[in-house]
Write a protein that holds these residues in place. Sequence first.
Motif, PDB file in Angstrom:
ATOM      1  N   PRO A  64       0.513  -1.203   0.125  1.00 12.84           N
ATOM      2  CA  PRO A  64      -0.146  -0.185   0.032  1.00 12.84           C
ATOM      3  C   PRO A  64       0.765   1.473   0.038  1.00 12.84           C
ATOM      4  O   PRO A  64       2.676   0.928   0.501  1.00 12.84           O
ATOM      5  N   PHE A  65       0.733   2.088  -0.415  1.00 15.19           N
ATOM      6  CA  PHE A  65       0.990   3.794  -0.574  1.00 15.19           C
ATOM      7  C   PHE A  65       0.916   3.873   0.591  1.00 15.19           C
ATOM      8  O   PHE A  65      -0.199   4.230   1.534  1.00 15.19           O
ATOM      9  N   LYS A  66       2.006   4.932   0.865  1.00 13.16           N
ATOM     10  CA  LYS A  66       1.727   5.321   2.316  1.00 13.16           C
ATOM     11  C   LYS A  66       0.588   6.487   2.597  1.00 13.16           C
ATOM     12  O   LYS A  66       0.899   7.715   1.545  1.00 13.16           O
ATOM     13  N   GLN A  67       0.144   6.874   3.697  1.00 11.42           N
ATOM     14  CA  GLN A  67      -1.016   8.186   3.749  1.00 11.42           C
ATOM     15  C   GLN A  67      -0.553   9.716   2.963  1.00 11.42           C
ATOM     16  O   GLN A  67      -0.962   9.740   2.060  1.00 11.42           O
ATOM     17  N   ASP A  68       1.082   9.911   3.202  1.00 11.29           N
ATOM     18  CA  ASP A  68       1.753  11.354   3.093  1.00 11.29           C
ATOM     19  C   ASP A  68       1.677  10.963   1.090  1.00 11.29           C
ATOM     20  O   ASP A  68       1.125  12.548   1.216  1.00 11.29           O
ATOM     21  N   ILE A 127      -8.566   8.882  -5.452  1.00 17.05           N
ATOM     22  CA  ILE A 127      -8.473   8.688  -4.501  1.00 17.05           C
ATOM     23  C   ILE A 127      -8.794   6.727  -3.428  1.00 17.05           C
ATOM     24  O   ILE A 127      -7.764   6.692  -3.091  1.00 17.05           O
ATOM     25  N   PHE A 128      -9.679   6.461  -4.190  1.00 19.99           N
ATOM     26  CA  PHE A 128     -10.253   5.333  -3.395  1.00 19.99           C
ATOM     27  C   PHE A 128      -9.623   4.503  -4.264  1.00 19.99           C
ATOM     28  O   PHE A 128      -9.067   3.483  -3.492  1.00 19.99           O
ATOM     29  N   GLU A 129      -9.190   4.455  -5.548  1.00 24.21           N
ATOM     30  CA  GLU A 129      -7.867   3.213  -5.867  1.00 24.21           C
ATOM     31  C   GLU A 129      -6.575   4.311  -5.239  1.00 24.21           C
ATOM     32  O   GLU A 129      -6.293   2.576  -5.495  1.00 24.21           O
ATOM     33  N   LEU A 130      -6.153   5.559  -5.150  1.00 27.84           N
ATOM     34  CA  LEU A 130      -5.179   4.963  -4.376  1.00 27.84           C
ATOM     35  C   LEU A 130      -4.889   4.391  -3.449  1.00 27.84           C
ATOM     36  O   LEU A 130      -3.803   3.517  -2.954  1.00 27.84           O
ATOM     37  N   SER A 131      -6.078   4.140  -2.123  1.00 30.50           N
ATOM     38  CA  SER A 131      -5.836   3.574  -1.405  1.00 30.50           C
ATOM     39  C   SER A 131      -6.220   2.296  -1.140  1.00 30.50           C
ATOM     40  O   SER A 131      -5.273   0.974  -0.037  1.00 30.50           O
ATOM     41  N   THR A 132      -6.474   1.738  -2.565  1.00 35.18           N
ATOM     42  CA  THR A 132      -6.901   0.340  -2.247  1.00 35.18           C
ATOM     43  C   THR A 132      -6.837  -0.669  -3.150  1.00 35.18           C
ATOM     44  O   THR A 132      -6.965  -1.342  -3.842  1.00 35.18           O
ATOM     45  N   PHE A 133      -6.232   0.655  -4.557  1.00 32.37           N
ATOM     46  CA  PHE A 133      -5.608  -0.548  -5.767  1.00 32.37           C
ATOM     47  C   PHE A 133      -6.805  -1.023  -6.724  1.00 32.37           C
ATOM     48  O   PHE A 133      -7.152  -1.985  -7.206  1.00 32.37           O
ATOM     49  N   LYS A 134      -8.168  -0.477  -6.206  1.00 26.18           N
ATOM     50  CA  LYS A 134      -9.360  -0.776  -7.006  1.00 26.18           C
ATOM     51  C   LYS A 134     -10.317   0.576  -6.865  1.00 26.18           C
ATOM     52  O   LYS A 134     -10.449   0.974  -5.782  1.00 26.18           O
ATOM     53  N   THR A 135     -11.160   0.555  -8.110  1.00 22.56           N
ATOM     54  CA  THR A 135     -12.498   1.422  -7.935  1.00 22.56           C
ATOM     55  C   THR A 135     -13.702   0.999  -7.377  1.00 22.56           C
ATOM     56  O   THR A 135     -13.820  -0.410  -7.186  1.00 22.56           O
TER      57      THR A 135
END
Length: 660
Positions: free
Chosen positions: A429-433, A523-531
């Motif tokens: 996962p991406f880091k939140q920052d 933002i959802f996809e960056l956070s979860t890798f899916k839409t």
Amino acid sequence: MFQSSHPFLRIEIFKFQVSHQKLEIDLRKIKTEVEIQDKNDSRQSSRIKKPIYNENKQCIRFDAGLFTNIEREIFIRISYKDILYKFQSNLKAFQKLSDGFRHQISFAPKAQAEILIEYKDPSIPKDSQLQTKLHGQRYAERYQSVLKHFGHRFVAKIFKTPTFCSICGDLLWGFAYKGFQCQRCDCVIHKDCYDRGVHACTGKQYADVETMKEHHFQQQQFSLQTIFCDHDGSFIKPGHSYKCMECSMVVHRRCRSKVGHYCGYQGNALEAYEIWKKKHKSDPDYNYQYNGDLCEIYSRFDRFDQLNNVKEVIQRMSKLHHSNTTSGFQMNEIQFLTTLGFGMTGSVYLVKRGECYYAMKTLRKNLILEGQNLEYVKSERDILIQCRSNPFIVKLFYAFQNVERLFFLMEVARAGTLFNILEYQAPKPFKQDRIVFYTGEIICALIFLHSKRIVYRDLKPENVFLFDNGHVKLGDFGLSKQNVDNNHKTKTMCGTAEYIAYEIYHRDSYDENVDWWSLGILIFELSTFKTPFYANNSTDITRNVLSDQVIYPETMIKETRQIISGLLERDPKRRLGNIISPHGLLKDQPFFREPYTFDAIENRLVRPPWTPTSLISFKTKTKIPQLSELDPKDALLLLSTPEDTFRNFSYISQDLITFL
């Protein structure tokens, strides 16, 4: 079935059809053989499998493994009635079709199959399969307007051969004389004529229309006379014409079943053609000799012994045509280094001029005009010029053209796009920052666009470009629209399926607030890798957007869930980003917190939280890309372009001192 810990492609054949046959072939009656060949420096090996029809899935299914360091070729052979049909492809190229939609592939000799390809990775748990890996890069669409009349469904079309309106008999050809064709019966008309037709589509009867008389067609004797079809308006090859014995209507053999039951109501297109020639005989731009050459070329095109014969005719006709070009521009001053990407109407290349490097977007003029995309290309140029001083939008240095293409010369994003980073990052996962920082810079770009009354309409990771200093910028304004605000809305159905806003799917008029919906998806996809509304086809995606609720993973932090929830409000007036939203202002959301507050990001007071290390090389590749040659038919078609079509397209930025 293929079983391995390696990723693989699951391929399903749903339809098979031989080109000269109208009916689909029963898949249970064909024999299928699939060969996978491994290629490397030391040896070449292959594996053959013979998949059979799957009654439950109603398709022919088989798997093909993917290996990191091994190049693989796939050969599909289908045998039907003692004829062997063959298809060949690189497996990596085949993987690009694993986007959740059915695709058509062509076999030799002439045949087509409809297939669905799915990417599988056994090492990833089923409930966390990554869409960025599974479905590949996503492409935007713009849906065509449909004119409806008596069952007809007319859509705009560019006619590559001289064609005539079935209502008024006037010429339709090329980019100067545009027309519409029915998607159901192939009937051809001018836009102004579509509601003047007295016949229903393919003879369908309506209660409020008088019963019409059916045609009685008989095949005509072989003749070298130039004849055009009275239904679809195009040239009829000698020996392929059919004439109604009562009203003298002449049609193709293929058009007999498509003509409506309106015997006696239509004129003859050939007579209209003769009248048209006489009227324009003295016209220097549209004289008879000019169009006579066209008929000659197209009726005999496949029988020319040498390509030079075609080029001679084109060269002779070009003397009457003044092409739009950028004066003083020389293509040989630009060095091609590598290909950065492909699109529907052109490609993007890494190029060098002098000591400077650029991303050069090339667009073929004939494809722009055929796809009715000219206004979108002009709008993209104008928007890039308006945004040239904004640090959050990709910078345009130069726009120019030659006879065949349009060119955009832009700054190079050496780290690729956010989509590339998603592919590289997954499943870690991406880091939140990083999510907060990228979101903040994208918001800055959107706020600037909206202040100029521009709606972006295609926000997605593929269009967010990452630079070597860690900053991101918006690019690709091919679907953007100018002069849109709360008082001046638009209704065009367009975008990338997973990112299209609720009100667009609902067929409402919309404004710039559709971009905030797309931001929530991103933002959802960056956070979860899916839409959040993903499905295997556009119909299901539409249904999900219109009716489903977003399901948030338990691992998503409260602040991220809060901003996504506000951005995915189905009511645009309540949606976060709208200044009257009850959720407040975007910049005040708790999602932005020290040190990455919105003000700090907007004013470049903080450094990017991550700097890319893998960058596009500026070194020349062994295989240097080249612009493809234009097909002679397309080159001929470009001669029909009105002289001022691309006028004033050229542009040079004041920052481009080194290019001069």
